[in-house]
Design a protein around this motif. Structure first.
Motif, short mmCIF file in Angstrom:
data_model
loop_
_atom_site.label_atom_id
_atom_site.label_comp_id
_atom_site.label_asym_id
_atom_site.label_seq_id
_atom_site.Cartn_x
_atom_site.Cartn_y
_atom_site.Cartn_z
N ASN A 77 -20.81 25.05 6.00
CA ASN A 77 -20.79 25.13 7.46
C ASN A 77 -19.85 26.26 7.87
O ASN A 77 -18.81 26.47 7.23
N ASP A 78 -20.22 26.99 8.92
CA ASP A 78 -19.39 28.10 9.39
C ASP A 78 -17.95 27.65 9.59
O ASP A 78 -17.69 26.53 10.08
N ILE A 79 -17.01 28.52 9.20
CA ILE A 79 -15.59 28.21 9.34
C ILE A 79 -15.08 28.93 10.59
O ILE A 79 -14.99 30.15 10.63
N GLU A 80 -14.74 28.16 11.63
CA GLU A 80 -14.23 28.74 12.87
C GLU A 80 -12.74 29.04 12.70
O GLU A 80 -11.97 28.17 12.26
N VAL A 81 -12.33 30.25 13.02
CA VAL A 81 -10.92 30.62 12.90
C VAL A 81 -10.39 31.11 14.25
O VAL A 81 -11.13 31.66 15.07
N ILE A 82 -9.10 30.90 14.45
CA ILE A 82 -8.42 31.30 15.68
C ILE A 82 -7.33 32.30 15.32
O ILE A 82 -6.69 32.20 14.26
N THR A 83 -7.09 33.26 16.17
CA THR A 83 -6.06 34.27 15.93
C THR A 83 -4.73 33.62 15.56
O THR A 83 -4.26 32.69 16.25
N GLY A 84 -4.12 34.09 14.46
CA GLY A 84 -2.84 33.56 13.99
C GLY A 84 -2.98 32.43 12.99
O GLY A 84 -2.00 32.06 12.32
N GLU A 85 -4.18 31.88 12.86
CA GLU A 85 -4.40 30.76 11.95
C GLU A 85 -4.34 31.22 10.50
O GLU A 85 -4.68 32.35 10.17
N THR A 86 -3.92 30.33 9.59
CA THR A 86 -3.87 30.62 8.16
C THR A 86 -5.23 30.35 7.52
O THR A 86 -5.84 29.29 7.76
N VAL A 87 -5.70 31.29 6.71
CA VAL A 87 -6.96 31.16 6.00
C VAL A 87 -6.71 31.49 4.53
O VAL A 87 -6.06 32.49 4.20
N ARG A 88 -7.21 30.65 3.64
CA ARG A 88 -6.99 30.86 2.21
C ARG A 88 -8.28 31.35 1.54
O ARG A 88 -9.38 30.93 1.89
N ILE A 89 -8.09 32.23 0.55
CA ILE A 89 -9.23 32.81 -0.18
C ILE A 89 -8.99 32.68 -1.67
O ILE A 89 -7.88 32.95 -2.16
N SER A 90 -10.05 32.32 -2.41
CA SER A 90 -9.96 32.26 -3.87
C SER A 90 -11.27 32.76 -4.47
O SER A 90 -12.34 32.64 -3.85
N ASP A 119 -17.88 40.46 7.13
CA ASP A 119 -19.09 40.67 7.93
C ASP A 119 -18.99 41.94 8.76
O ASP A 119 -19.09 41.92 9.99
N ASP A 120 -18.80 43.07 8.04
CA ASP A 120 -18.74 44.39 8.70
C ASP A 120 -17.63 44.46 9.75
O ASP A 120 -17.78 45.14 10.77
N GLY A 121 -16.53 43.74 9.50
CA GLY A 121 -15.38 43.82 10.40
C GLY A 121 -15.36 42.82 11.52
O GLY A 121 -14.47 42.87 12.39
N GLU A 122 -16.32 41.87 11.54
CA GLU A 122 -16.33 40.87 12.60
C GLU A 122 -15.09 39.98 12.55
O GLU A 122 -14.58 39.54 13.58
N ILE A 123 -14.62 39.71 11.32
CA ILE A 123 -13.40 38.93 11.14
C ILE A 123 -12.39 39.79 10.38
O ILE A 123 -12.70 40.39 9.36
N TYR A 124 -11.15 39.82 10.90
CA TYR A 124 -10.09 40.65 10.31
C TYR A 124 -8.97 39.72 9.86
O TYR A 124 -8.38 38.99 10.67
N LEU A 125 -8.68 39.73 8.55
CA LEU A 125 -7.59 38.94 7.99
C LEU A 125 -6.55 39.86 7.38
O LEU A 125 -6.87 40.94 6.89
N THR A 126 -5.28 39.42 7.38
CA THR A 126 -4.20 40.15 6.71
C THR A 126 -3.60 39.23 5.66
O THR A 126 -3.27 38.07 5.94
N VAL A 127 -3.47 39.75 4.42
CA VAL A 127 -2.87 38.96 3.34
C VAL A 127 -1.35 38.89 3.55
O VAL A 127 -0.67 39.92 3.59
N THR A 128 -0.84 37.69 3.68
CA THR A 128 0.61 37.51 3.91
C THR A 128 1.35 37.10 2.64
O THR A 128 2.52 37.45 2.47
N VAL A 136 -3.12 33.88 0.69
CA VAL A 136 -2.81 33.25 1.98
C VAL A 136 -2.90 34.36 3.03
O VAL A 136 -2.20 35.37 2.95
N CYS A 137 -3.77 34.17 4.01
CA CYS A 137 -4.07 35.22 5.00
C CYS A 137 -3.85 34.73 6.42
O CYS A 137 -3.91 33.52 6.69
N ARG A 138 -3.62 35.69 7.31
CA ARG A 138 -3.50 35.39 8.74
C ARG A 138 -4.72 35.97 9.45
O ARG A 138 -5.08 37.14 9.25
N ALA A 139 -5.37 35.18 10.30
CA ALA A 139 -6.51 35.66 11.09
C ALA A 139 -6.01 36.51 12.23
O ALA A 139 -5.12 36.10 12.99
N GLU A 140 -6.56 37.72 12.35
CA GLU A 140 -6.15 38.64 13.41
C GLU A 140 -7.06 38.58 14.64
O GLU A 140 -6.77 39.24 15.65
N ASN A 141 -8.14 37.81 14.56
CA ASN A 141 -9.01 37.63 15.73
C ASN A 141 -9.78 36.33 15.58
O ASN A 141 -9.88 35.75 14.49
#
Length: 470
Positions: A77-90, A119-128, A136-141
């Protein structure tokens, strides 16, 4: 109507690739058909190829490989993210509060502070930071992370294999069919090209490789990539994500100029008439974009979604043809700006004659440059000077005819080569006169072998059909 010199590549899809549709595209100005292997099966590729050949045996066919790419995976299911939220990738498991990617060593290759674009820049994350095998990443949008979407990490080199299993399957299929070009995605260096070339060599396949340049590493290694690739594609989609978008226009100009100097076909691609997916008319910015690529001298311009699934596919090809003819009529030739193409000593007479043929045709002026060619090399060198005089290339090889479908300014046809150069000149003249390409009293330039069995081009002649046909 002026003949179009710039070639047009149209992307076909399994749902839109019947003979009548392909005929419409061909009549509107398509020169090369593109099959994107990311979206079709081998069986669908077979059907599309048969339909293309049924329309015309002069249409070149190019297949795209997927290449080394990273994508999201196992997202139910699509993962909804909010600016500033933590997102993990493995790359090894689906982490809590995040998602998995299809590259197992992703977390090892990506350092802290990196930007991750989804997705071609639709979601921008920064690795913290990182915790074991998770980033461990921060959602920028705000946005939604979906399954099977592209992942880009600008300015970071990922240690991905050059070929996927699916790529190998399609390359094997291509070697068993009648395909002219393979456009290999995400080419970073000459080794990526050679990974494909080694398979072609094992199969003794004549297929030509087009290197898709989609990241900074590919741009920086352009010269060595051109040492082993037939040509390149300026793939501006991923390139504009991997590299700041404001740098792409300059990179595009540099790549086109370099390819012209190296006598290598160059394709400009991605979103050229993107609005025509939904609109019957292109925007002014799109028209300028296509025209500027043509002013710079690109061999070909490419349509993707516009013809693969857009609402106005034939109108998009017609629009691109109209832009090309208008831009070509306005731009100046560059024949006096380029030096003679440098090769081995035995080939230099041909290369000097090719430049002389283009310059002479421009100054006289002549209505046509005619050449006979086995490999296509003489025609390609003439075309590299980007003169305004159309080049008519006759070859006994239909494969050569289709390979030249990608090259600027060359109108190639198959012709059974007669036993003497004199007969060759007369045969080609008669065919072009029948087609109304010029008149009996127009000047034409012929470049070819002075003897039908000459090893290289060594003959240049200027005259009228009225004289040559006596």
């Amino acid at each position: 109507m002026l003949m179009k010199q710039t070639k047009i590549i149209c992307t076909l899809s399994a749902n839109r690739g019947d003979q009548s549709f392909i005929q419409e595209l061909f009549d509107a100005g398509m020169n090369v058909a593109r099959l994107n292997t990311a979206h079709i099966s081998l069986e669908e590729a077979d059907t599309l190829l048969n339909n293309i050949r049924s329309v015309s045996d002069r249409i070149g066919v190019l297949i795209d490989t997927k290449g080394p790419e990273v994508r999201t995976c196992e997202i139910e299911n699509d993962i909804e993210v909010i600016t500033g939220e933590t997102v993990r990738i493995s790359g090894k498991h689906v982490p809590a509060g995040g998602f998995k990617v299809n590259y197992e060593d992703f977390t090892d290759d990506v350092p802290d502070g990196s930007a991750i674009l989804i997705d071609d820049g639709e979601i921008y994350l920064t690795v913290t930071s990182r915790e074991e095998d998770e980033l461990v990443c921060r959602a920028e949008n705000d946005g939604a992370i979906k399954n099977r979407k592209s992942i880009n990490v600008p300015n970071i080199e990922l240690d991905l294999p050059a070929l996927t299993e699916r790529d190998a399957e399609f390359i094997d299929w291509a070697t068993r069919t009648d395909i002219e070009f393979i456009a290999h995605s995400f080419v970073r260096n000459r080794d990526d090209v050679m990974a494909v070339q080694s398979i072609l060599d094992m199969r003794k396949s004549p297929i030509k490789i087009i290197a898709k340049i989609e990241n900074r590493e590919g741009v920086e290694n352009l010269e060595t990539i051109l040492d082993v690739a037939h040509g390149v594609m300026v793939a501006r989609g991923d390139l504009g994500i991997e590299i700041p978008a404001e740098e792409v226009p300059g990179i595009q100009k540099h790549m086109i100029k370099t390819c012209i100097q190296r006598v290598k076909p160059v394709i400009t691609a991605t979103q050229m008439l993107h609005s025509m997916i939904d609109s019957p008319r292109a925007t002014r910015a799109e028209v300028s974009d296509v025209a500027n690529a043509i002013y710079d001298g690109t061999d070909a311009v490419m349509l993707s979604g516009e013809t693969a699934y857009g609402k106005y596919p034939v109108e998009a090809v017609t629009t691109m043809s109209d832009i090309a003819r208008n831009a070509e009529a306005q731009k100046g030739a560059i024949s006096y700006k380029l030096p003679v193409y440098q090769q081995s000593e035995d080939l230099m007479p041909r290369n000097h004659l090719a430049k002389s043929a283009v310059a002479m045709a421009a100054m006289l002026p002549a209505k046509a440059i005619i050449t006979s060619t086995k490999s296509g090399d003489t025609a390609e060198i003439c075309a590299s000077y980007r003169g305004k005089t159309p080049i008519y290339a006759f070859s006994g090889s239909m494969r050569t005819v289709r390979e030249l479908s990608l090259c600027y300014g060359i109108h190639a046809e198959q012709l059974s080569i007669p036993p003497t150069t004199g007969e060759l000149v007369k045969t080609s003249l008669r065919r072009l006169l029948e087609d109304g390409r010029f008149g009996m009293d127009d000047l034409i330039v012929f470049i070819g072998g002075g003897h039908i069995y000459s090893a290289h081009t060594n003959f240049l002649q200027v005259d009228t059909p009225a004289t040559l046909l006596k």
